[in-house]
Design an enzyme around this catalytic site. Sequence first.
Site, PDB file in Angstrom:
ATOM      1  N   SER A  24      18.388  46.815  30.936  1.00  0.00           N
ATOM      2  CA  SER A  24      18.450  48.158  30.058  1.00  0.00           C
ATOM      3  C   SER A  24      19.377  48.876  29.666  1.00  0.00           C
ATOM      4  O   SER A  24      19.123  50.277  29.572  1.00  0.00           O
ATOM      5  CB  SER A  24      17.418  48.779  31.650  1.00  0.00           C
ATOM      6  N   ASN A 112      17.454  51.459  42.588  1.00  0.00           N
ATOM      7  CA  ASN A 112      15.683  51.941  42.408  1.00  0.00           C
ATOM      8  C   ASN A 112      15.601  53.097  42.773  1.00  0.00           C
ATOM      9  O   ASN A 112      15.582  54.535  41.767  1.00  0.00           O
ATOM     10  CB  ASN A 112      15.112  51.273  43.838  1.00  0.00           C
ATOM     11  N   THR A 157     -12.300  79.829   8.479  1.00  0.00           N
ATOM     12  CA  THR A 157     -12.868  78.755   9.612  1.00  0.00           C
ATOM     13  C   THR A 157     -13.349  77.671   8.801  1.00  0.00           C
ATOM     14  O   THR A 157     -14.399  77.898   8.011  1.00  0.00           O
ATOM     15  CB  THR A 157     -13.937  79.596  10.580  1.00  0.00           C
ATOM     16  N   HIS A 158     -13.523  76.612   9.776  1.00  0.00           N
ATOM     17  CA  HIS A 158     -13.969  75.200   8.896  1.00  0.00           C
ATOM     18  C   HIS A 158     -13.104  75.392   7.591  1.00  0.00           C
ATOM     19  O   HIS A 158     -14.037  75.140   7.120  1.00  0.00           O
ATOM     20  CB  HIS A 158     -15.583  75.055   8.172  1.00  0.00           C
ATOM     21  N   SER A 279       9.741  63.239  -5.974  1.00  0.00           N
ATOM     22  CA  SER A 279       8.317  61.936  -6.641  1.00  0.00           C
ATOM     23  C   SER A 279       9.618  60.951  -7.287  1.00  0.00           C
ATOM     24  O   SER A 279      10.479  61.441  -8.339  1.00  0.00           O
ATOM     25  CB  SER A 279       7.415  62.618  -7.175  1.00  0.00           C
ATOM     26  N   LYS A 285       6.634  67.120  -8.940  1.00  0.00           N
ATOM     27  CA  LYS A 285       6.841  66.925  -7.860  1.00  0.00           C
ATOM     28  C   LYS A 285       7.443  68.117  -7.476  1.00  0.00           C
ATOM     29  O   LYS A 285       9.011  67.305  -6.723  1.00  0.00           O
ATOM     30  CB  LYS A 285       6.405  65.291  -7.397  1.00  0.00           C
ATOM     31  N   ASN A 287       7.204  67.962  -2.607  1.00  0.00           N
ATOM     32  CA  ASN A 287       6.251  67.626  -1.339  1.00  0.00           C
ATOM     33  C   ASN A 287       7.251  68.036  -0.840  1.00  0.00           C
ATOM     34  O   ASN A 287       8.557  68.080  -0.275  1.00  0.00           O
ATOM     35  CB  ASN A 287       6.871  66.331  -1.558  1.00  0.00           C
ATOM     36  N   GLU A 292       5.211  67.311   6.671  1.00  0.00           N
ATOM     37  CA  GLU A 292       4.422  65.062   7.232  1.00  0.00           C
ATOM     38  C   GLU A 292       4.909  64.750   8.023  1.00  0.00           C
ATOM     39  O   GLU A 292       3.903  64.264   8.386  1.00  0.00           O
ATOM     40  CB  GLU A 292       4.438  65.204   5.652  1.00  0.00           C
ATOM     41  N   TYR A 319       9.520  49.543  44.052  1.00  0.00           N
ATOM     42  CA  TYR A 319       9.585  50.205  42.647  1.00  0.00           C
ATOM     43  C   TYR A 319       9.274  48.080  41.973  1.00  0.00           C
ATOM     44  O   TYR A 319       8.525  47.252  42.644  1.00  0.00           O
ATOM     45  CB  TYR A 319      11.510  49.900  43.000  1.00  0.00           C
ATOM     46  N   GLN A 324      10.970  50.023  34.344  1.00  0.00           N
ATOM     47  CA  GLN A 324      12.205  49.790  33.844  1.00  0.00           C
ATOM     48  C   GLN A 324      12.380  51.185  32.146  1.00  0.00           C
ATOM     49  O   GLN A 324      12.849  51.071  31.390  1.00  0.00           O
ATOM     50  CB  GLN A 324      13.171  48.807  33.535  1.00  0.00           C
TER      51      GLN A 324
HETATM   52  N1  ARG Z   1      18.065  48.283  35.392  1.00  0.00           N
HETATM   53  C1  ARG Z   1      16.670  48.815  36.421  1.00  0.00           C
HETATM   54  C2  ARG Z   1      15.781  50.133  35.676  1.00  0.00           C
HETATM   55  O1  ARG Z   1      16.338  50.950  34.625  1.00  0.00           O
HETATM   56  C3  ARG Z   1      17.678  49.334  37.778  1.00  0.00           C
HETATM   57  C4  ARG Z   1      16.625  49.501  38.944  1.00  0.00           C
HETATM   58  C5  ARG Z   1      16.136  47.823  39.380  1.00  0.00           C
HETATM   59  N2  ARG Z   1      15.929  47.670  40.744  1.00  0.00           N
HETATM   60  C6  ARG Z   1      15.313  46.107  40.604  1.00  0.00           C
HETATM   61  N3  ARG Z   1      15.011  46.532  41.845  1.00  0.00           N
HETATM   62  N4  ARG Z   1      15.622  45.063  39.806  1.00  0.00           N
HETATM   63  O2  ARG Z   1      14.812  50.217  36.020  1.00  0.00           O
END
Ligand code: ARG
Length: 490
Positions: A24, A112, A157-158, A279, A285, A287, A292, A319, A324
């Site tokens: 992560s 966690n 409206t509309h 464009s 053009k 734009n 948008e 958890y 993650q």
């Molecule tokens: N990288 C993990 C996350 O983003 C951290 C927690 C990991 N906990 C575990 N029990 N593997 O959630």
Amino acid sequence: MDSKMLRDRFKGGISPILLEFSSSLESDKGMILEDVWGSEVHVLMLMKQGIISRGDAKKIIESLKKAEKNFMNGKFKLSEELEDIHLNVENYVIKNSGLDYGGRMHTARSRNDQVLTDTKIRLRNEILEIEELVIEFQKTLLILAEKYADAVMPGYTHMQHAQPMTFGFWISSYVSMLIRDLERLKNAYKSVNLCPLGACALAGTSFHIDRKFTSRLLGFDGVHEHSLDAVGSRDFVAETLAVMAILMSNLSRFAEDLIIWSSYEFGFIEFSDSFSTGSSIMPQKKNPDVAELVRGKSGRIYGSLIQILTVLKGLPSGYNRDLQEDRELLWDSIHVLKSSLRVLNEGLRDMKINKERMEEMANSNFSTATELANFLVRDKDLSFRKAYEIVAAIVKELIRKKKDFRDVENVRKILKKFTIEISAKELGNVLDPKKVVAKNRSMGGTSPREVRRMLRSFKNVIKVRNGDLRKRRDRIRSAQRLTEEMIKEL
Ligand code: ARG
């Protein structure tokens, strides 16, 4: 340590494919300062509770400070092999201070509760920034609302001409709308700003920790007490994304108005050259891509909201690694929202507003029909339904003759057929969008006087919101300062 971290009970190393799949780090690396602060406070708490010694705490915190400094100057490179930011920082501390010291940092905590703490510290700052950008945007809208409080245009409206209104009335409707977004952001902040640290993996701990101390020192409003609930909770992410999705839908509607009004057919506004694109094939053009893209990017934020709700649905309690997935799209959505607010705000600054064109349009398509009926009710004592019938007949007749309300004499003639006499001057006033607008003084109406009154009250609300925002920001800052003071005293 290093890549073997957390693998003591396994034979051999992790598969590189799993490592890449499960890391992560990409969504964590923006949370290193949060991770360091959270760890410092955790260590101060462990020391205060006599769980680790002052000497241990000092060594660990020195290494944490080094990690932070060396990360900033590029000397501490995060290792992909270490799954996430928490393991990277812990590994750095252990290497730097030795296992006997650094190895004590993770007492009475788990990744966690740690990941949640980091996320919440970062997210609350992001919410404050979003609130600030909304307020900046509202201020620009207020300036335009004030400037164009008398600029008459058709109200729709509309998407059909309905009744005349003013540009100031239209643009201030978004100030009014965004006040509710500010309120929602503040509520989301409240849900975010509860401290999960100390929940540990799921069940609390047998160490005698002080969660209130940790919470206070990290600038949280209170403790998220129930440990099992805390570690599995991401409803605060869903709530924040829901609030952001609603805000984005409001911005998208604003963008849509601008897109339509900048078309040739409407010609009410024109983006400045620096906020327009051309464009590649059509040389003429110009734009409105800014608007948008804001409209288009709203889809990304809705997508993130659905993504987190889908992750949460059906998760068993506690958890699970699925959680993650909470951050990647959250940070992306925040980036999208903030840049949308910035770009719209900038784009408005030298947008041209074509008052003449708006007024001409308000004059040309019976937008004062309702007011003519109102007049007949007031002046000729007709029932509203009867007056409506007469005005409908007038409109029908004028359309047949290819005329409109600007031909006051014609309107008078048709009224006479209904035995209704009105002087040309009086009728002219009733049919003039500018005069009609001035008369709509009911609470919340489009009259410049009422719009200016609303603007004053919006300004007051925004001032209060701004004050509250500063207070929350100061609270975080003073918690940071307090942490630093405690560290100095070590
Ligand atoms: N990288 C993990 C996350 O983003 C951290 C927690 C990991 N906990 C575990 N029990 N593997 O959630």
